[in-house]
Design an enzyme around this catalytic site. Sequence first.
Site, mmCIF file in Angstrom:
data_model
loop_
_atom_site.group_PDB
_atom_site.id
_atom_site.type_symbol
_atom_site.label_atom_id
_atom_site.label_comp_id
_atom_site.label_asym_id
_atom_site.label_seq_id
_atom_site.Cartn_x
_atom_site.Cartn_y
_atom_site.Cartn_z
ATOM 1 N N GLN A 146 116.706 -51.236 53.838
ATOM 2 C CA GLN A 146 115.890 -49.978 54.533
ATOM 3 C C GLN A 146 115.766 -49.112 53.150
ATOM 4 O O GLN A 146 114.696 -48.464 53.289
ATOM 5 C CB GLN A 146 116.893 -49.182 55.362
ATOM 6 N N SER A 178 114.970 -42.550 57.683
ATOM 7 C CA SER A 178 115.548 -42.512 56.380
ATOM 8 C C SER A 178 117.168 -42.486 56.440
ATOM 9 O O SER A 178 117.808 -42.962 56.935
ATOM 10 C CB SER A 178 114.806 -42.212 55.340
ATOM 11 N N LEU A 179 117.638 -41.279 55.592
ATOM 12 C CA LEU A 179 118.969 -41.255 55.441
ATOM 13 C C LEU A 179 119.580 -40.719 56.983
ATOM 14 O O LEU A 179 120.577 -41.087 57.328
ATOM 15 C CB LEU A 179 119.252 -39.999 54.642
ATOM 16 N N GLN A 181 115.190 -36.917 55.034
ATOM 17 C CA GLN A 181 115.032 -35.660 53.998
ATOM 18 C C GLN A 181 113.640 -35.180 53.603
ATOM 19 O O GLN A 181 112.692 -35.747 54.164
ATOM 20 C CB GLN A 181 115.296 -36.745 52.540
ATOM 21 N N ARG A 197 124.419 -43.099 48.281
ATOM 22 C CA ARG A 197 123.144 -43.339 48.188
ATOM 23 C C ARG A 197 122.260 -42.555 47.606
ATOM 24 O O ARG A 197 121.156 -42.821 46.682
ATOM 25 C CB ARG A 197 122.619 -43.577 49.569
ATOM 26 N N HIS A 210 111.692 -45.815 49.540
ATOM 27 C CA HIS A 210 111.095 -47.134 50.856
ATOM 28 C C HIS A 210 110.137 -47.666 50.169
ATOM 29 O O HIS A 210 109.270 -48.030 50.792
ATOM 30 C CB HIS A 210 110.817 -46.373 51.864
#
Length: 311
Positions: free
Chosen positions: A246, A88-89, A10, A113, A197
């Site tokens: 995560q 991340s994603l 992202q 999510r 995070h």
Amino acid sequence: MKLGFLYAGQGSQHPGMGADLYETFPAFRAVIDSAPVEFDLKEVSFTDAAGVLNQTRYTQPCMVAFAAGMTAVLAERGIVPAAAAGLSLGEYSALHAAGVFDAATAVKLVAFRGRAMEEAARDIESAMMAVLGLDRVSLQVACDEASALGCVVIANYNCPGQLVLGGEKAAVEKAAALAKERGARRCLPLKVSGPFHTPLMAPAGKALEEHFRSVDFARPRIPVIFNCLGDVKDDSVTIPELLVKQVQSSVFMEDSIRKMAAMGLDALVEIGPGKALSGFVKKTAPELPVYAVETVADVEALANAVKEREA
């Protein structure tokens, strides 16, 4: 060639991403048209007339649909990964590339999510800030000192000289000021909608834990390097457990890139949009070639490079 696929996270999204791929490649078009979302994914990705692409609940499914479509396009050309990772994603796209779940499931998971992350961040005055030119240890000391004002952690270890702070706004700003005192060149606020995070995302982790109970996770066909480990997993932990962790713990991207470099790969392929991960690779493992693919021209350039290398 033994290729490692790196999937963007992202922040690299932009209107128009994937539009030329949609017009050119039926495999890409099929993924976009079948994406199980409750909004017009093409409109948001290609024009973003309503200005919602940067909202987490829209960003995440748009990015993963793009990644799955590009993965399908490359596979048609015989370009497949020997290992995968994502920021991340982007980790969900890496797991899709490894056969853990199909494209539709990946899109549905990140849509859930994204909503969970937005909800977790709703009532928190938060901030994230990129810190340039400071080492991990010095920044951790700054975080420890600033934590009296609230939650602040190193949320992303991107590459040498680039770390990201995340947490409650006052604590992040204090840690950034301390980082400058310790020699950081710059501290740049990031335009994000939550303290991603960090431990403040624990409610999102809890929501994911519940949701994953109804999802089937297949065994990966290739090694996947996980964000919260900076390494492949062993049998002591499951993929759902790592995805729960995560969302609320640090992303070790630098460590992940070093792991991929140590795996004997010939090159890395960043599946965009954007070239942020390519920049991380060049600073972390400059000996490893990296190709960024976002457009039709990028696909053809990569296909030609692979042909030349294998000739």
